[in-house]
Design a protein around this motif. Structure first.
Motif, PDB file in Angstrom:
ATOM      1  N   THR A 110      28.392  35.534  58.573  1.00 53.43           N
ATOM      2  CA  THR A 110      28.469  34.398  59.483  1.00 53.43           C
ATOM      3  C   THR A 110      30.060  34.636  59.782  1.00 53.43           C
ATOM      4  O   THR A 110      30.751  35.469  59.244  1.00 53.43           O
ATOM      5  CB  THR A 110      28.318  33.358  58.352  1.00 53.43           C
ATOM      6  N   GLY A 111      30.645  33.388  60.487  1.00 51.95           N
ATOM      7  CA  GLY A 111      31.901  33.294  60.725  1.00 51.95           C
ATOM      8  C   GLY A 111      32.859  32.274  60.009  1.00 51.95           C
ATOM      9  O   GLY A 111      32.249  31.286  59.247  1.00 51.95           O
ATOM     10  N   SER A 125      26.517  37.836  47.718  1.00 53.46           N
ATOM     11  CA  SER A 125      27.402  38.353  48.758  1.00 53.46           C
ATOM     12  C   SER A 125      27.186  37.836  50.112  1.00 53.46           C
ATOM     13  O   SER A 125      26.109  38.207  50.628  1.00 53.46           O
ATOM     14  CB  SER A 125      27.614  39.841  48.628  1.00 53.46           C
ATOM     15  N   ILE A 126      28.191  37.293  51.070  1.00 55.98           N
ATOM     16  CA  ILE A 126      27.955  37.110  52.234  1.00 55.98           C
ATOM     17  C   ILE A 126      29.181  37.919  52.764  1.00 55.98           C
ATOM     18  O   ILE A 126      30.273  38.043  52.305  1.00 55.98           O
ATOM     19  CB  ILE A 126      28.316  35.798  52.621  1.00 55.98           C
ATOM     20  N   LEU A 127      29.008  38.448  54.247  1.00 57.95           N
ATOM     21  CA  LEU A 127      30.253  38.966  54.799  1.00 57.95           C
ATOM     22  C   LEU A 127      30.767  38.296  56.059  1.00 57.95           C
ATOM     23  O   LEU A 127      29.799  37.515  56.869  1.00 57.95           O
ATOM     24  CB  LEU A 127      29.401  40.434  55.347  1.00 57.95           C
ATOM     25  N   THR A 128      31.976  38.235  56.277  1.00 58.80           N
ATOM     26  CA  THR A 128      32.486  37.302  57.240  1.00 58.80           C
ATOM     27  C   THR A 128      33.825  38.255  57.567  1.00 58.80           C
ATOM     28  O   THR A 128      34.241  39.075  57.200  1.00 58.80           O
ATOM     29  CB  THR A 128      32.916  35.970  56.762  1.00 58.80           C
ATOM     30  N   PHE A 185      37.262  34.757  51.058  1.00 58.73           N
ATOM     31  CA  PHE A 185      38.660  35.252  50.727  1.00 58.73           C
ATOM     32  C   PHE A 185      38.944  36.578  51.810  1.00 58.73           C
ATOM     33  O   PHE A 185      37.825  36.882  52.359  1.00 58.73           O
ATOM     34  CB  PHE A 185      39.002  35.677  49.449  1.00 58.73           C
ATOM     35  N   ASP A 186      40.106  36.544  52.111  1.00 59.44           N
ATOM     36  CA  ASP A 186      40.391  37.954  52.982  1.00 59.44           C
ATOM     37  C   ASP A 186      40.242  39.086  52.234  1.00 59.44           C
ATOM     38  O   ASP A 186      41.359  39.624  51.396  1.00 59.44           O
ATOM     39  CB  ASP A 186      41.918  37.733  53.565  1.00 59.44           C
ATOM     40  N   ALA A 187      39.172  39.775  52.091  1.00 59.50           N
ATOM     41  CA  ALA A 187      38.793  41.081  51.195  1.00 59.50           C
ATOM     42  C   ALA A 187      39.486  41.935  51.934  1.00 59.50           C
ATOM     43  O   ALA A 187      39.821  43.096  51.210  1.00 59.50           O
ATOM     44  CB  ALA A 187      37.319  41.004  51.087  1.00 59.50           C
ATOM     45  N   PHE A 188      39.852  42.070  53.190  1.00 55.71           N
ATOM     46  CA  PHE A 188      40.447  43.463  53.978  1.00 55.71           C
ATOM     47  C   PHE A 188      41.838  43.325  53.443  1.00 55.71           C
ATOM     48  O   PHE A 188      42.501  44.467  52.865  1.00 55.71           O
ATOM     49  CB  PHE A 188      40.169  43.475  55.384  1.00 55.71           C
ATOM     50  N   GLY A 189      42.627  42.269  53.390  1.00 58.17           N
ATOM     51  CA  GLY A 189      44.024  42.347  53.077  1.00 58.17           C
ATOM     52  C   GLY A 189      44.259  42.010  51.555  1.00 58.17           C
ATOM     53  O   GLY A 189      45.513  42.282  51.237  1.00 58.17           O
ATOM     54  N   TYR A 190      43.537  41.345  50.953  1.00 59.04           N
ATOM     55  CA  TYR A 190      44.025  40.770  49.376  1.00 59.04           C
ATOM     56  C   TYR A 190      42.747  41.123  48.569  1.00 59.04           C
ATOM     57  O   TYR A 190      42.717  40.390  47.505  1.00 59.04           O
ATOM     58  CB  TYR A 190      44.233  39.166  49.349  1.00 59.04           C
ATOM     59  N   MET A 191      42.037  42.087  48.505  1.00 58.27           N
ATOM     60  CA  MET A 191      41.179  42.786  47.810  1.00 58.27           C
ATOM     61  C   MET A 191      41.805  42.789  46.149  1.00 58.27           C
ATOM     62  O   MET A 191      41.019  42.128  45.296  1.00 58.27           O
ATOM     63  CB  MET A 191      40.499  43.688  48.116  1.00 58.27           C
ATOM     64  N   ALA A 251      32.091  35.172  49.757  1.00 59.85           N
ATOM     65  CA  ALA A 251      32.019  35.461  51.042  1.00 59.85           C
ATOM     66  C   ALA A 251      33.313  36.536  51.245  1.00 59.85           C
ATOM     67  O   ALA A 251      34.553  36.145  51.418  1.00 59.85           O
ATOM     68  CB  ALA A 251      32.395  34.338  51.973  1.00 59.85           C
ATOM     69  N   TRP A 252      32.892  37.782  51.670  1.00 62.41           N
ATOM     70  CA  TRP A 252      33.918  38.792  51.515  1.00 62.41           C
ATOM     71  C   TRP A 252      34.550  38.913  52.940  1.00 62.41           C
ATOM     72  O   TRP A 252      33.706  39.330  53.818  1.00 62.41           O
ATOM     73  CB  TRP A 252      33.353  40.292  51.159  1.00 62.41           C
ATOM     74  N   GLY A 253      35.622  38.558  53.352  1.00 63.66           N
ATOM     75  CA  GLY A 253      36.136  38.648  54.710  1.00 63.66           C
ATOM     76  C   GLY A 253      36.812  40.004  54.950  1.00 63.66           C
ATOM     77  O   GLY A 253      37.921  40.165  54.703  1.00 63.66           O
TER      78      GLY A 253
END
Length: 344
Positions: free
Chosen positions: A8-9, A311-314, A239-245, A266-268
């Motif tokens: 989702t977004g 898990s949700i992906l965003t 959360f911003d999973a790409f920047g703050y994992m 929700a893994w951003g």
């Protein structure tokens, strides 16, 4: 709830055409479409201004693209009117008008005919909302308990209105509270304590969930003291999973308890600044980042089935500041990631 890597977004998008944007979202996020905030279309779709209707003292400054809290000559009358409406639960008084959120209204109509399981809405969270508003002397209203209470209750009852409106689609509802300001809590510049943050978030979440069957998420697109968010007891943490994992993974015990109690993450995972997306927004780098988080949770004892289910992906945040072409590529990447994970 079984999410199973559904996508989702977050909310904002850089597009201007309302109908085409809604169609793109429904086609791309088939299980959890979200209504779009078209932030480049008008100032009324700005995440602060968009949720200001019906809340006393708030005045929109179009030139500065900001809201100011101006009490005027008879603040008691405005307060009395607000609290009467609030206590009577006059939900319609706190509605979001079509001028402020046209994507919400159109998405509801389009989703009725879709195979979506959920429809996702979003609102600015009470902390970020209040932190973004200044009084007539230029001071943050975080230090004004009277206006803070009004803003907190206003966001809560507007959340109820939004959930009921979204339910007209015939789908289950997810509502995110967007709280980027939480990244500032605990710093020397913060005007509010962690304890007060938790109490306010719990007040808003509790108010909405007592009145409606809805899943509530909290989204923060920067690093923060994640214990505050866990302690606020949302159903979903975004959360911003790409920047703050790595920062997020410091909260091992909180994460484990949250997932085992039925919470979802929700893994951003797709970056949403043009610079990061153009440099790092490819499937291999994204999967590599996501693998770090997934493997860590499995090492801690979360089995793969439970991990996938929760898990949700965003995108890492809203896409409103991106170039249109990059936002479309980011959406396409999100469609590909679950396929690659299932294949792997």
């Amino acid at each position: 709830m079984k999410f199973n890597l559904v996508t989702t977004g977050i909310g904002s998008v850089p597009f201007l055409d309302i109908k085409e944007t809604c169609k793109l979202i429904i086609d791309s996020f088939k299980k959890i479409p979200f209504w779009p905030q078209l932030v480049k279309r008008t100032i009324y779709e700005d995440m602060i201004i968009q949720f200001s209707e019906g809340i006393p003292f708030l005045k929109v400054d179009k030139e500065k693209r900001a809201i100011f809290a101006i009490k005027g000559d008879s603040p008691e009358k405005e307060l009395l009117k607000f609290y009467e409406r609030f206590l009577e639960e006059d939900i319609s008084y706190f509605s979001i008008s079509k001028d402020y959120a046209p994507g919400l209204y159109l998405m509801i109509d389009l989703v009725k005919k879709s195979d979506a399981t959920f429809i996702k809405g979003q609102t600015v969270g009470p902390i970020t909302f209040s932190a973004s508003i200044r009084d007539q002397d230029g001071r943050s209203i975080l230090s004004d308990n009277e206006i803070m209470d009004v803003c907190t209750k206003g966001i809560a009852i507007k959340g109820v209105w939004q959930v009921r409106k979204l339910k007209e689609s015939g789908k289950n509802v997810i509502l995110f509270l967007d709280e980027p300001y939480l990244a500032s809590i605990g710093s020397a510049f913060s005007l509010i304590s962690k304890e007060k943050v938790v109490n306010i978030l719990k007040e808003v979440i509790g108010y909405i969930k007592q009145r409606e069957d809805v899943l509530i998420g909290i989204h923060c697109c920067a690093n923060t003291d994640w214990s505050m968010i866990f302690d606020s007891r949302p159903d979903i943490i975004s959360f911003d999973a790409f920047g703050y994992m790595e920062n997020f993974l410091l909260y091992r015990d909180k994460i484990l308890r949250f997932i085992k109690d039925g919470g979802a993450i929700a893994w951003g995972i797709v970056p949403t600044t043009d610079a990061d997306f153009e440099q790092k927004g490819n499937i291999n780098k994204i999967l590599k980042r996501l693998k770090i988080g997934f493997e860590r949770l499995e090492e801690w004892g979360i089995n793969r089935e439970m991990l996938i289910r929760s898990s949700i992906l965003t995108p890492s945040c809203g896409m409103g500041t991106m170039k249109e072409e990059n936002a479309k590529k980011a959406i396409q990447l999100l469609k590909e990631i679950p396929i690659k994970i299932w294949e792997g």
